[in-house]
Design an enzyme around this catalytic site. Structure first.
Site, PDB file in Angstrom:
ATOM      1  N   ASN A  29      34.404  58.675  45.361  1.00  9.28           N
ATOM      2  CA  ASN A  29      34.370  57.039  44.951  1.00  9.28           C
ATOM      3  C   ASN A  29      35.482  56.040  44.866  1.00  9.28           C
ATOM      4  O   ASN A  29      35.835  56.769  44.384  1.00  9.28           O
ATOM      5  CB  ASN A  29      33.281  56.534  43.631  1.00  9.28           C
ATOM      6  CG  ASN A  29      32.897  55.791  43.081  1.00  9.28           C
ATOM      7  OD1 ASN A  29      32.151  54.843  44.048  1.00  9.28           O
ATOM      8  ND2 ASN A  29      32.845  55.075  42.450  1.00  9.28           N
ATOM      9  N   GLU A  87      29.737  49.854  42.395  1.00  9.54           N
ATOM     10  CA  GLU A  87      29.921  48.711  41.636  1.00  9.54           C
ATOM     11  C   GLU A  87      30.154  47.487  42.371  1.00  9.54           C
ATOM     12  O   GLU A  87      31.035  47.066  41.625  1.00  9.54           O
ATOM     13  CB  GLU A  87      31.193  49.359  41.686  1.00  9.54           C
ATOM     14  CG  GLU A  87      31.171  50.728  41.181  1.00  9.54           C
ATOM     15  CD  GLU A  87      33.060  51.198  40.579  1.00  9.54           C
ATOM     16  OE1 GLU A  87      33.594  50.063  40.248  1.00  9.54           O
ATOM     17  OE2 GLU A  87      33.055  51.860  39.919  1.00  9.54           O
ATOM     18  N   ASP A 147      30.051  43.771  43.380  1.00 10.63           N
ATOM     19  CA  ASP A 147      30.331  42.336  42.261  1.00 10.63           C
ATOM     20  C   ASP A 147      30.738  41.926  43.921  1.00 10.63           C
ATOM     21  O   ASP A 147      31.808  41.833  44.404  1.00 10.63           O
ATOM     22  CB  ASP A 147      30.384  42.207  41.093  1.00 10.63           C
ATOM     23  CG  ASP A 147      31.916  42.956  40.974  1.00 10.63           C
ATOM     24  OD1 ASP A 147      32.803  43.508  41.985  1.00 10.63           O
ATOM     25  OD2 ASP A 147      32.257  43.450  39.863  1.00 10.63           O
ATOM     26  N   GLU A 183      38.842  57.221  42.627  1.00 10.84           N
ATOM     27  CA  GLU A 183      39.607  56.760  43.666  1.00 10.84           C
ATOM     28  C   GLU A 183      41.296  57.156  43.456  1.00 10.84           C
ATOM     29  O   GLU A 183      42.330  56.465  43.086  1.00 10.84           O
ATOM     30  CB  GLU A 183      39.410  54.560  42.069  1.00 10.84           C
ATOM     31  CG  GLU A 183      39.375  53.790  41.399  1.00 10.84           C
ATOM     32  CD  GLU A 183      39.160  53.180  40.624  1.00 10.84           C
ATOM     33  OE1 GLU A 183      40.479  52.654  40.655  1.00 10.84           O
ATOM     34  OE2 GLU A 183      38.780  52.058  40.902  1.00 10.84           O
ATOM     35  N   HIS A 238      33.367  46.538  45.409  1.00  7.65           N
ATOM     36  CA  HIS A 238      34.200  44.485  44.389  1.00  7.65           C
ATOM     37  C   HIS A 238      34.851  44.203  45.335  1.00  7.65           C
ATOM     38  O   HIS A 238      35.902  43.459  46.361  1.00  7.65           O
ATOM     39  CB  HIS A 238      35.358  45.016  42.940  1.00  7.65           C
ATOM     40  CG  HIS A 238      34.972  46.085  42.535  1.00  7.65           C
ATOM     41  ND1 HIS A 238      33.469  45.187  42.053  1.00  7.65           N
ATOM     42  CD2 HIS A 238      35.125  47.364  41.930  1.00  7.65           C
ATOM     43  CE1 HIS A 238      33.719  46.461  40.820  1.00  7.65           C
ATOM     44  NE2 HIS A 238      34.087  47.969  41.313  1.00  7.65           N
TER      45      HIS A 238
END
Ligand code: XIL
Length: 399
Positions: free
Chosen positions: A216, A282, A284, A175, A255
């Site tokens: 990432n 990651e 979701d 990030e 996400h």
């Protein structure tokens, strides 16, 4: 009867791959009558493992996130054993857990996860060494370039070095971009500019030459291929690789909120063209619609150098976004419609995928995989110092 069935099962499976499913179903039926199967065992045996399907599409894994508490939860860990091929530590690899006070390292929970993965034949994605969040105050308060440089080197070297040879990929930097595609303001960028990326990746490469080193970020596949954060990340990473910084992969967290899934494929293609490999790290999705999941995961399947997908947890109530039910299993540990849709859609694709090359990975921790016949080959730059560049799969999927 039960005893004799158990005795002949391995022989049946090995000897007759063509009738494997039928044979297992018959035997399951007998075991069901004997009442020895739990609901979870019945589900795991009747619905295919998404990890197995993913591997037969040429990918390295379909993974999930967990930590010691969730691995010690029997129902959760049975699902991971049955359906997932890789675990990412959700919190136990972060700076505040690993080095809460300077040079005082606590590897207890991460050791537990890595041992569990090895015992159960699962791969591990390391997450994460240099990140502005979940960062202890003592690091935030550093105000001197030389000190911060050696603090990053020490942290990366000790954490990544401890697990050398046991971790498939590491999120070395997490990030670091802002929404306009520039460098996020953090103690790292304020003191070192973009040079902290070189410092961290060089230390990581030295600490574990076999691990694939990732950068990432989030909001990189959600908004489309012309979103500034997406193009900014791709441009920076290409520049850094060309300059010899040992970056092997781009991780897109993914996400998502409902309806964003259509943006994933074009964005991911752009990112994956900027590095030797890439992954969704990651995933979701708010409310977990089956369509959104299929579109998101299929984006990785369709990109040659996208090596795997990680979903950020198993069961909705254990998600960091629990209120939005974003995962593949519900509170009763049952699969949700999105899981079945993935099994059906991706499972059907396995019938038309034809392996052409067999790529033998260069490290013991990466399973040997069979890859897919190319129809389009994506050209990717090779990382200048990557020790594993020979194992980059140059493959593509049928369009
Ligand atoms: C999250 C965890 O899931 C939570 O348990 C924790 O409280 C906060 O962090 N981006 C990342 C992950 O890279 O490490 C974050 O994980 C989610 C966003």
């Amino acid at each position: 009867m039960l005893y004799s069935v158990l005795l002949i099962l391995p022989a049946l499976v090995a000897a007759a791959p063509g009738v494997k499913l039928e044979t297992i179903r018959d035997i399951d039926w007998e075991l069901e009558l004997l009442g020895t199967r739990t609901p979870l065992e019945r589900r795991a045996r009747s619905e295919k493992s998404i990890d197995a399907i993913f591997k037969s599409l040429g990918k390295q894994y379909f993974g999930t996130a967990a930590d010691r508490n969730l691995l010690n939860n029997a129902q959760n860990s049975e699902i991971i054993k049955a359906d997932f091929g890789q675990i990412t530590p959700e919190n136990s690899g972060k700076w505040q857990t690993i080095e809460a006070t300077q040079n005082n390292f606590n590897f207890n929970d991460l050791d537990f996860l890595v041992n569990w993965a090895q015992t159960n034949g699962k791969l591990v994605r390391g997450h994460t060494t240099v990140w502005h969040s979940q960062l202890p105050n003592w690091v935030d308060q550093i105000n001197n370039k030389a000190t911060l440089t050696s603090v990053i080197q020490n942290h990366v070297t000790k954490e990544i070095g401890r697990y050398a040879g046991k971790i498939l990929q590491w999120d070395v930097v997490n990030e670091m971009f802002d929404e306009s595609g520039g460098l996020r303001s953090s103690v790292f960028s304020r003191l070192l500019g973009e040079d902290f990326v070189r410092i961290a990746f060089e230390a990581a490469r030295k600490a574990d030459p076999a691990a694939k080193l990732y950068i990432n970020d989030y909001n990189t596949v959600e908004k489309g291929a012309s979103y500034k954060k997406t193009t900014g990340m791709a441009t920076y990473v290409k520049k850094w690789i060309a300059a010899g910084i040992p970056i092997d992969g781009i991780g897109a967290q993914a996400h998502l909120v409902a309806g964003e899934a259509g943006n994933v494929a074009p964005s991911l293609r752009l990112l994956c063209a900027a590095a030797p490999e890439c992954a969704l790290t990651e995933v979701d999705i708010v409310q977990a619609s089956a369509n959104d999941y299929v579109n998101t995961i299929k984006a990785c399947v369709d990109i040659a150098n996208c090596v795997g997908v990680t979903v950020w947890g198993v069961r909705d109530p254990d998600s960091w976004r629990a209120a939005s039910n974003p995962l593949l299993f519900n509170s009763g540990y049952s699969t949700k419609p999105a899981y079945g849709a993935l099994v059906q859609t991706l499972g059907a694709m396995t019938a038309t995928y034809k392996p052409t090359t067999t790529t033998v990975q260069s490290t013991a921790i990466v399973p040997t995989s069979t890859y897919v016949a190319p129809t389009t080959v994506i050209q990717v730059p090779s990382s200048a110092t990557s020790v594993a560049s020979t194992s980059v799969p140059i493959i593509a999927c049928k369009s």
